[in-house]
Scaffold this motif. Structure first.
Motif, mmCIF file in Angstrom:
data_model
loop_
_atom_site.group_PDB
_atom_site.id
_atom_site.type_symbol
_atom_site.label_atom_id
_atom_site.label_comp_id
_atom_site.label_asym_id
_atom_site.label_seq_id
_atom_site.Cartn_x
_atom_site.Cartn_y
_atom_site.Cartn_z
ATOM 1 N N ALA B 99 -29.583 33.365 25.169
ATOM 2 C CA ALA B 99 -29.085 32.132 25.745
ATOM 3 C C ALA B 99 -28.287 32.798 27.076
ATOM 4 O O ALA B 99 -28.248 31.752 28.081
ATOM 5 C CB ALA B 99 -27.815 31.389 25.063
ATOM 6 N N ARG B 100 -27.784 33.821 27.276
ATOM 7 C CA ARG B 100 -27.012 34.366 28.261
ATOM 8 C C ARG B 100 -28.115 34.748 29.416
ATOM 9 O O ARG B 100 -27.467 35.091 30.642
ATOM 10 C CB ARG B 100 -26.073 35.563 28.038
ATOM 11 N N GLN B 101 -29.332 34.738 29.060
ATOM 12 C CA GLN B 101 -30.089 35.298 30.107
ATOM 13 C C GLN B 101 -30.988 34.349 31.197
ATOM 14 O O GLN B 101 -30.619 33.118 30.842
ATOM 15 C CB GLN B 101 -31.356 36.038 29.413
ATOM 16 N N THR B 102 -31.356 34.746 32.165
ATOM 17 C CA THR B 102 -32.038 33.669 33.246
ATOM 18 C C THR B 102 -33.545 34.150 33.267
ATOM 19 O O THR B 102 -33.885 35.227 33.730
ATOM 20 C CB THR B 102 -31.370 33.821 34.710
ATOM 21 N N ARG B 103 -34.198 33.496 32.283
ATOM 22 C CA ARG B 103 -35.561 34.019 32.047
ATOM 23 C C ARG B 103 -36.277 33.232 33.107
ATOM 24 O O ARG B 103 -36.897 32.117 33.174
ATOM 25 C CB ARG B 103 -36.165 33.835 30.828
ATOM 26 N N LEU B 104 -36.843 33.932 34.410
ATOM 27 C CA LEU B 104 -37.723 33.339 35.249
ATOM 28 C C LEU B 104 -39.138 34.199 34.938
ATOM 29 O O LEU B 104 -40.162 33.426 34.665
ATOM 30 C CB LEU B 104 -37.342 33.496 36.649
ATOM 31 N N THR B 105 -39.476 35.305 35.419
ATOM 32 C CA THR B 105 -40.366 35.889 35.223
ATOM 33 C C THR B 105 -40.867 35.981 33.604
ATOM 34 O O THR B 105 -41.979 35.903 33.344
ATOM 35 C CB THR B 105 -40.303 37.519 35.607
ATOM 36 N N GLY B 153 -41.457 47.899 41.089
ATOM 37 C CA GLY B 153 -41.973 49.155 40.533
ATOM 38 C C GLY B 153 -40.875 50.353 40.524
ATOM 39 O O GLY B 153 -40.734 51.233 39.979
ATOM 40 N N GLY B 154 -39.843 50.232 41.734
ATOM 41 C CA GLY B 154 -39.058 51.256 41.706
ATOM 42 C C GLY B 154 -38.517 51.251 43.197
ATOM 43 O O GLY B 154 -37.416 51.597 43.617
ATOM 44 N N ALA B 155 -39.652 51.341 44.276
ATOM 45 C CA ALA B 155 -39.235 51.472 45.370
ATOM 46 C C ALA B 155 -38.234 50.266 46.080
ATOM 47 O O ALA B 155 -37.453 50.510 47.068
ATOM 48 C CB ALA B 155 -40.249 51.871 46.205
ATOM 49 N N GLY B 156 -38.616 48.947 45.497
ATOM 50 C CA GLY B 156 -37.777 47.928 46.053
ATOM 51 C C GLY B 156 -38.202 47.504 47.497
ATOM 52 O O GLY B 156 -37.482 46.847 48.126
ATOM 53 N N PHE B 157 -39.385 47.909 47.616
ATOM 54 C CA PHE B 157 -39.913 47.464 49.127
ATOM 55 C C PHE B 157 -40.140 45.960 49.072
ATOM 56 O O PHE B 157 -40.695 45.162 48.141
ATOM 57 C CB PHE B 157 -41.071 48.038 49.666
ATOM 58 N N VAL B 304 -52.931 45.617 48.805
ATOM 59 C CA VAL B 304 -51.751 45.203 48.247
ATOM 60 C C VAL B 304 -51.725 45.952 47.049
ATOM 61 O O VAL B 304 -52.146 45.769 46.109
ATOM 62 C CB VAL B 304 -51.432 43.668 47.912
ATOM 63 N N VAL B 305 -50.527 46.840 46.743
ATOM 64 C CA VAL B 305 -50.298 47.613 45.624
ATOM 65 C C VAL B 305 -48.880 47.160 45.018
ATOM 66 O O VAL B 305 -47.928 47.368 45.799
ATOM 67 C CB VAL B 305 -50.286 49.159 45.731
ATOM 68 N N ASN B 306 -49.054 46.389 44.236
ATOM 69 C CA ASN B 306 -47.775 45.717 43.499
ATOM 70 C C ASN B 306 -47.332 46.016 42.186
ATOM 71 O O ASN B 306 -48.522 46.221 41.168
ATOM 72 C CB ASN B 306 -47.630 44.196 43.793
ATOM 73 N N ASN B 307 -46.238 46.288 41.787
ATOM 74 C CA ASN B 307 -45.990 46.210 40.148
ATOM 75 C C ASN B 307 -46.309 45.060 39.549
ATOM 76 O O ASN B 307 -46.334 43.946 39.867
ATOM 77 C CB ASN B 307 -44.832 46.646 39.996
ATOM 78 N N VAL B 308 -46.469 45.049 38.027
ATOM 79 C CA VAL B 308 -46.613 43.855 37.192
ATOM 80 C C VAL B 308 -45.652 42.819 37.512
ATOM 81 O O VAL B 308 -46.092 41.733 37.805
ATOM 82 C CB VAL B 308 -46.800 44.358 35.988
ATOM 83 N N LEU B 309 -44.455 43.508 37.423
ATOM 84 C CA LEU B 309 -43.255 42.235 37.458
ATOM 85 C C LEU B 309 -43.422 41.706 38.795
ATOM 86 O O LEU B 309 -43.001 40.253 39.061
ATOM 87 C CB LEU B 309 -42.008 42.818 37.142
ATOM 88 N N SER B 310 -43.403 42.367 39.850
ATOM 89 C CA SER B 310 -43.718 41.536 41.164
ATOM 90 C C SER B 310 -44.450 40.598 41.402
ATOM 91 O O SER B 310 -44.260 39.423 41.629
ATOM 92 C CB SER B 310 -43.846 42.700 42.241
#
Lengths: 191, 518
Positions: B99-105, B153-157, B304-310
């Motif tokens: 309940a406290r989460q914000t689930r978008l992805t 993925g980690g780099a945050g670009f 384009v190389v992107n992480n799964v979550l992006s």
């Protein structure tokens, strides 16, 4: 739909999820069981290589398919792949040896992939793994003398909220203890 | 017919959900009851798994965590009508953890049947793609830019800027590559999403393809994730058959096709250029940058190389607007972060929250402390290349810049908790050991430095000439940070130096050695 059919269908569906009769490309990788591997033969290897040679970047799909069929990458596979992909033998050797997954020798009848990464370490994964290896008298990547079990170390299975964890013939196991591992060894040694 | 839902996410399977599934079916069969058992992904409350949900008139009532011996009792208690039982949890969405989460992805993960397009559409799927099909490529890219989405993925670009570069690159062929080589210990969000809501990733990649003019995509999945690989491959087949992928995406004139590829146990292939080499069928050796993959990527084409979550967040952004996404978060970290709480923690799982929550909130409130009940000594954030922080520093907010300022990194959002039995000098040694095992070998600082690092740590742990070896260690870490080609060698000093900085007592082995020498 009658209940009987539904339940039976469900059970079959579940069983198929793990061990399909005719594995599709993706299903191939679910579960690893040495008893299903066949003896190395050049003709079958050529067929597999030809079936994957037209993939973009075919080397890895070919190597996975060969290992799925034979359980390891036989030395004789290297010139065959080199021919099919127009690479040198040295290049193919370089690819095979770069990746931890590809075995150069057959594995045991069952394979246990034990996680060695930090999340599992935090739950005494290192201790549990060392005890198991000591009990079996083998080191990482080795097979028990009776050929029943190969223990391979992996870095993370993505099961980090139920550490320590492992994949046994492709089936995930969490919250490993010496007892659960003893069960695995017993099952692996069962005829 | 009563619908019973059970998670067959790999972590749920690891906790025994397959056995529960079989027992439910057998017991229903024995009792002559009609059950529709649906296998779904997980909501990420793993200390409650395996759990089953029963669809009732007042919602999905959950029961868990279940042992095989509980199944008979559930039927006796009337769980199919949602009746009371000691393991009855009520509706999962009312659990405070969720309940406290914000689930978008992760809005759909653990709710929908992963391989049902109908389910996916019922829960808002393909709204984003429809909008993208009715927009100009630049408009789609601008929407992603507006959202402030940064590479997960980690780099945050910034994702939108990467897409913009590929959009404006001229080429006969462009590619979308999804980096699903989630190798960091303590992370499992990519795996959960691919197993629980694969169409979100497919939709995100399709939108990316339309936005930059790429007609082909690859999802590079690590071989340690056989279940994710299986579900993802099946989902692509389903989406292709239903006309969501192929030569005419949703009946349009636009084409986009997708293929999965399996990694082969090399951690370094999570680095984008190494991943591209591997996809091309070569050794996963890191490439020097420039050229950027956005200009010269897979097979030398703009990629384009992107992480799964992006990529999986893009459908939400297109459906709800970039601004709506940017309204979440703090500073330059916009939107939500799917945090993965793991290791020695009571309530491990997936926690999607807007950026800015403190570590303390995550570990104490969500996690409930350690699983062993002992005090928290250290947490490692961001995988094997992330820093170790002591319990006294848990007030750091989870945000790219705040963690960087504390000499750490957010990485893929994985948090591993350790209790007071951990020896940080051992963890520092492991960081080098891991780097030595997984280095691609291209650059000397990483290839040789990691091996030297293990040796130096062995001497420090043995109490041999500590001051001299600390100097060597520091020198080695500076060299690896400054001179490595990629983040593998460049960031290995992060766990090492953070362990040394925050836990110097673990590195002081002299008393033990002195005692042993006597």
């Amino acid at each position: 739909m009658s209940v009987a059919i539904l339940a039976a269908e469900f059970l079959t569906r579940m069983a198929q999820n793990l061990q399909p009769d005719q594995p599709s490309a993706s299903e191939q990788y679910l579960g690893e069981d040495m008893t299903t591997y066949i003896q190395w033969n050049n003709d079958r290897a050529r067929e597999i290589i030809a079936a994957h040679a037209l993939f973009d970047g075919a080397a890895l799909p070919i190597l996975h398919a060969l290992q799925f069929e034979f359980g390891f990458i036989h030395e004789e596979a290297i010139p065959l792949i080199a021919d099919a992909l127009n690479l040198s033998r040295a290049e193919v050797h370089g690819i095979v040896t770069f990746y931890h997954d590809f075995r150069r020798d057959p594995a045991g009848r069952h394979v246990l992939k034990l996680c060695r990464a930090e999340a599992c370490q935090s739950m005494n994964g290192t201790g549990v793994a060392q005890d198991l290896l000591a009990t079996l008298g083998i080191s990482w990547g080795e097979t028990t003398p009776d050929g029943s079990l190969t223990v391979e170390g992996v870095y993370c299975l993505g099961l980090c909220a139920c550490a320590p964890s492992a994949l046994y013939d492709g089936e995930p196991i969490g919250r490993l203890t010496l007892d659960t591992l003893a069960d695995v060894v017993r099952e692996a040694r069962a005829p | 017919m009563t619908k019973v839902l059970i998670s067959t996410d790999a972590m749920s399977l690891a906790l025994g959900s397959r056995r529960i599934c079989a027992l439910l079916a057998e017991e229903a069969f024995r009792r002559g009851l009609a059950l529709d058992i649906v296998m779904i992904g997980s909501r990420g409350l793993f200390w409650l798994e395996p759990l089953v949900e029963v669809e009732t008139s007042s919602g999905r009532v959950a029961y868990g965590p279940l042992k095989p011996s509980d199944v008979g009792g559930l039927f006796e208690a009337g769980f199919l009508e949602g009746k009371d039982h000691p393991l009855r949890l009520g509706l999962l969405k009312d659990q405070p953890y969720l309940a406290r989460q914000t689930r978008l992805t992760f809005a759909r993960c653990g709710i929908v049947d992963p391989l049902s397009i109908e389910d996916y559409r019922t829960y808002g799927g393909y709204v984003g793609l429809e909008r993208a099909l009715g927009s100009q490529p630049q408009e789609v890219v601008d929407e992603v830019k507006l959202s402030g989405l940064r590479g997960r993925g980690g780099a945050g670009f910034p994702t939108g800027i990467k897409w913009d570069t590929v959009l404006h690159a001229e080429a006969d062929q462009k590619y979308i590559v999804c980096n699903a080589d989630e190798g960091d210990s303590g992370t499992f969000a990519d795996r959960m999403l691919m197993e629980g809501d694969p169409f979100t990733l497919i939709e995100g990649m399709t939108i990316a393809g339309l936005a930059v003019g790429a007609t082909k995509g690859f999802i590079y999945i690590r071989s340690e994730y056989p279940h994710a690989y299986h579900t993802m491959s099946k989902a692509i087949e389903v989406a292709s058959n239903a006309g969501y992928l192929g030569s005419s995406v949703m009946g349009s004139v636009r084409a986009f096709t997708l293929e999965t590829r399996l990694g082969a146990g090399a951690y370094i292939c999570g680095e984008e250029t190494s991943l591209l080499e591997s996809l091309e069928g070569k050794r996963g050796m890191v490439r020097a940058k420039p050229p950027l993959p956005a200009l010269k990527g897979l097979f030398g084409r703009p990629t384009v190389v992107n992480n799964v979550l992006s990529l999986a967040t893009v459908p939400w952004i297109l459906a709800n607007g970039g601004q709506a996404y940017a309204d979440f978060g703090m500073g330059r970290s916009r939107g939500t972060l799917p945090i993965q709480l793991a290791g020695n923690v009571r309530r491990g799982g997936l926690i999607e929250l807007a950026f800015g929550t403190t570590l303390r909130d995550i570990i104490e409130d969500f996690g409930g402390g350690t699983a062993t009940g002992r005090p928290v000594k250290a947490v490692q954030i961001g995988g094997p290349l992330g820093a170790y922080f002591p319990a006294s520093m848990l007030d750091i907010p989870l945000d790219y810049e705040a963690l960087a300022a504390a000499k750490g990194m957010l990485g893929h959002g994985g948090i591993v908790v350790f209790d007071d039995s951990v020896d940080l000098s051992r963890q520092a040694r492991f960081a080098f050991e891991f780097c030595a095992a997984e280095s691609c070998g291209k650059c000397t600082p990483c290839r040789v430095g990691a091996v030297r690092g293990v040796e130096v740590m062995d001497r420090i742990i043995a109490g041999i000439e500590p001051q001299k070896n600390f100097d060597v260690l520091e020198d080695l870490c500076t060299l690896m940070t400054d001179a490595s080609l990629c983040a593998m060698g460049g960031l290995t000093p992060l766990p090492v130096m953070s362990a040394l900085t925050h836990f110097p007592e673990d590195f002081d082995k002299s008393p033990r050695v002195a005692a042993a020498a006597e």
